[in-house]
Design a protein around this motif. Structure first.
Motif, PDB file in Angstrom:
ATOM      1  N   ARG A 256       0.883  -1.178   0.000  1.00 23.65           N
ATOM      2  CA  ARG A 256       0.000   0.000   0.000  1.00 23.65           C
ATOM      3  C   ARG A 256       0.916   1.222   0.000  1.00 23.65           C
ATOM      4  O   ARG A 256       1.885   1.266   0.776  1.00 23.65           O
ATOM      5  N   PHE A 257       0.635   2.178  -0.894  1.00 19.29           N
ATOM      6  CA  PHE A 257       1.469   3.386  -0.972  1.00 19.29           C
ATOM      7  C   PHE A 257       0.720   4.544  -0.323  1.00 19.29           C
ATOM      8  O   PHE A 257      -0.457   4.756  -0.595  1.00 19.29           O
ATOM      9  N   TYR A 304       3.907   0.417   2.573  1.00 18.67           N
ATOM     10  CA  TYR A 304       3.442  -0.534   3.597  1.00 18.67           C
ATOM     11  C   TYR A 304       3.209  -1.893   2.931  1.00 18.67           C
ATOM     12  O   TYR A 304       2.281  -2.032   2.131  1.00 18.67           O
ATOM     13  N   PRO A 305       4.010  -2.894   3.241  1.00 19.73           N
ATOM     14  CA  PRO A 305       3.786  -4.217   2.651  1.00 19.73           C
ATOM     15  C   PRO A 305       2.461  -4.819   3.135  1.00 19.73           C
ATOM     16  O   PRO A 305       2.029  -4.572   4.261  1.00 19.73           O
ATOM     17  N   GLU A 306       1.844  -5.594   2.240  1.00 19.84           N
ATOM     18  CA  GLU A 306       0.568  -6.243   2.566  1.00 19.84           C
ATOM     19  C   GLU A 306       0.536  -7.627   1.961  1.00 19.84           C
ATOM     20  O   GLU A 306       1.181  -7.868   0.933  1.00 19.84           O
ATOM     21  N   SER A 307      -0.278  -8.504   2.545  1.00 15.28           N
ATOM     22  CA  SER A 307      -0.514  -9.782   1.877  1.00 15.28           C
ATOM     23  C   SER A 307      -1.388  -9.509   0.650  1.00 15.28           C
ATOM     24  O   SER A 307      -2.086  -8.497   0.584  1.00 15.28           O
ATOM     25  N   TYR A 308      -1.319 -10.406  -0.316  1.00  5.93           N
ATOM     26  CA  TYR A 308      -2.039 -10.207  -1.583  1.00  5.93           C
ATOM     27  C   TYR A 308      -3.313 -11.029  -1.624  1.00  5.93           C
ATOM     28  O   TYR A 308      -3.306 -12.211  -1.254  1.00  5.93           O
ATOM     29  N   SER A 309      -4.386 -10.413  -2.053  1.00  5.04           N
ATOM     30  CA  SER A 309      -5.634 -11.150  -2.299  1.00  5.04           C
ATOM     31  C   SER A 309      -6.156 -10.784  -3.676  1.00  5.04           C
ATOM     32  O   SER A 309      -6.240  -9.598  -4.020  1.00  5.04           O
ATOM     33  N   ASN A 313      -6.073  -6.223  -3.977  1.00  8.71           N
ATOM     34  CA  ASN A 313      -4.925  -5.341  -4.205  1.00  8.71           C
ATOM     35  C   ASN A 313      -4.071  -5.907  -5.344  1.00  8.71           C
ATOM     36  O   ASN A 313      -4.492  -6.857  -6.014  1.00  8.71           O
ATOM     37  N   GLU A 314      -2.888  -5.327  -5.552  1.00  6.80           N
ATOM     38  CA  GLU A 314      -2.083  -5.662  -6.736  1.00  6.80           C
ATOM     39  C   GLU A 314      -0.995  -6.682  -6.405  1.00  6.80           C
ATOM     40  O   GLU A 314      -0.365  -6.598  -5.345  1.00  6.80           O
ATOM     41  N   PRO A 315      -0.731  -7.619  -7.330  1.00  5.98           N
ATOM     42  CA  PRO A 315       0.349  -8.593  -7.119  1.00  5.98           C
ATOM     43  C   PRO A 315       1.698  -7.983  -7.525  1.00  5.98           C
ATOM     44  O   PRO A 315       2.238  -8.328  -8.567  1.00  5.98           O
ATOM     45  N   TYR A 316       2.239  -7.109  -6.688  1.00  9.77           N
ATOM     46  CA  TYR A 316       3.446  -6.383  -7.096  1.00  9.77           C
ATOM     47  C   TYR A 316       4.680  -7.278  -7.192  1.00  9.77           C
ATOM     48  O   TYR A 316       5.519  -7.090  -8.048  1.00  9.77           O
ATOM     49  N   TYR A 317       4.789  -8.208  -6.266  1.00 11.21           N
ATOM     50  CA  TYR A 317       6.006  -9.029  -6.224  1.00 11.21           C
ATOM     51  C   TYR A 317       5.659 -10.512  -6.311  1.00 11.21           C
ATOM     52  O   TYR A 317       4.907 -11.020  -5.474  1.00 11.21           O
TER      53      TYR A 317
END
Ligand code: FAD
Ligand code: UDP
Length: 388
Positions: A256-257, A304-309, A313-317
């Motif tokens: 999250r930015f 802010y790192p987040e788990s992906y769903s 949200n976006e699959p950045y990594y």
């Protein structure tokens, strides 16, 4: 819409470079789509307060590949930029990658001298040592230093960023930021380091500016694939999504930015400050430095790192680890079965932790080794390695 030779899914580096190559070198028609409302993928930037803001976090271009540098230079002018990062360690801001100056800043002088001497004797001045390798050293001083750097620079940051410990990820992840036996405090040492002078989005506008290329935004692959006739596809979205997760979901990490404009003196002394140990975020970037505009108001982006769903949200990594290799192999085998009709590439299509230059190199290699020979009737087979 009339029939297209190619449907390219994703207007990021991978999709845009392939569209440019196919249109200009093969004279074939390309429809590039993106589910987002803009081109440039994660490299997208837009003007605000006299700066180009990177919507998806700081993007610094760096490469050792002369080929990639020359190719992109056909679509942009550059402004030289050397990115610098400081890390908050024991209440002090020290250079990251951790280097000789970091040691000198953090330890009492005699102890710092001894640690530097030992490090230089063991590895040589100018060498880079991944933290997981440094931790295998037998010398007590090196062991002490390795444990200190691991604990103060890598452990907390990696737990926040990935939700995993450094040793549970592929060693290549933390090796991106090695201990550097040097006083060079730049984040990268690549031969070419620069920012596109007019920004990334302008670079992409030029890449995609061709009569044989049409771009549709806010367009989802599933909808377009069934409504626009096309001969072949390049898919740069998540490879597991393409196959409806038939083998199971590959893991990704999201972010999250948080963006805010401050008044001086609230800006940062360098491009980015990392916070391995404090707070829930990993790093803050001051876009003034990246934009080469030191006199405008500081524009800070906090990650802010987040788990992906999926869908949330976006699959950045992609998450590189041996645990995901068997699942990825199953998807790569499914991809191979579509060879010649659907090509997968990019950070999400290959499920590979590419930098921009690697995404670009991969696209150029895919074009040269597979796509061009296929269209001109000389198609070889086999997967293609990235060589940026
Ligand atoms: P992307 O840019 O992700 O493009 C893929 C596109 O496909 C997206 O726009 C997406 O919307 C679209 N798409 C996906 N699925 C579908 C679908 N089903 N239908 C329609 N469209 C779809 N690299 C560097 O070299 N230097 C840096 O400093 C740097 N910093 C980074 C910081 C962050 C926070 C992140 C996340 C990445 C960073 N990178 C950096 C990496 C860089 O973003 C990637 O290398 C590059 O964006 C990869 O390009 P791509 O085209 O493969 O993927
Ligand atoms: N890393 C860390 N501490 C730092 C910087 C990096 O632990 O101060 C580790 C962390 O695991 C991170 C990885 O090194 O995800 C790669 O860092 P890089 O800055 O290349 O990440 P990116 O810019 O791709 O997010």
């Amino acid at each position: 819409m009339s029939r297209r030779d190619w449907l390219i899914v994703g207007a990021g580096f991978t999709g845009a470079v392939l569209a440019e190559r196919i249109a200009t070198q093969l004279d074939q028609s390309v429809l590039v789509i993106d589910r987002r409302g803009h081109i440039a993928g994660n490299a997208y930037d837009y003007p605000e307060n006299g700066l180009l803001v990177h919507r998806y976090g700081p993007h610094i271009f760096h490469t050792n590949s002369e080929r990639v540098w020359r190719y992109l230079s056909g679509f942009t002018e550059w402004r030289p930029y050397f990115h610098k990062v400081l890390g908050m360690v024991d209440g002090r801001l020290v250079p990251v990658p951790f280097n000789i100056d970091s040691i000198l800043a953090l330890f009492p002088p005699r102890m710092a001298d001894r640690l530097c001497d030992t490090l230089i004797q063991r590895f040589g001045f100018g060498q880079k040592v991944p933290i997981l390798k440094l931790r295998t050293e037998a010398d007590p001083d090196l062991r002490f230093l390795a444990d200190y750097v691991y604990e103060k620079v890598f452990e907390g940051y990696t737990l926040k960023q990935w939700g995993m410990r450094p040793e549970d990820l592929s060693a290549s992840v933390t090796a991106r930021v090695p201990v550097f036996v040097s006083r060079d405090d730049r984040y990268f040492q690549d031969r070419y380091q620069a920012m596109p002078r007019a920004g990334y989005t302008a670079l992409f506008e030029r890449l995609l500016d061709h009569p044989r290329i049409r771009v549709e935004l806010n367009a989802e692959y599933r909808d377009v694939a069934s409504s626009v006739p096309h001969d072949r596809t390049v898919f740069t979205g998540p490879i597991d999504e393409f196959f409806d997760y038939t083998h199971g979901a590959l893991p990704y990490r999201s972010l999250r930015f948080e963006r805010r404009v401050e008044k001086p003196p609230c800006g940062l002394p360098v491009g980015t400050v990392n916070y391995p140990n404090e707070f829930d975020f990993t790093r803050i970037t001051d876009q003034r430095h990246l934009g080469g505009a030191p006199d405008v108001d500081p524009l800070l982006i906090t990650e802010y790192p987040e788990s992906y769903s999926v869908g949330v949200n976006e699959p950045y990594y992609p998450i590189p680890s041996t645990a995901t290799t068997p699942l990825l192999e199953r998807y790569l085998a499914s991809a191979d079965s579509l060879d010649g009709r659907v090509f997968f590439a990019g950070r999400l299509g290959d499920y590979a932790y590419y930098n921009m230059d690697q995404a670009c190199a991969r696209a150029l290699a895919l074009f040269e080794k597979r796509i061009a020979p296929l269209v001109t009737g000389q198609a070889p087979s086999g997967r293609i390695a990235v060589s940026a």
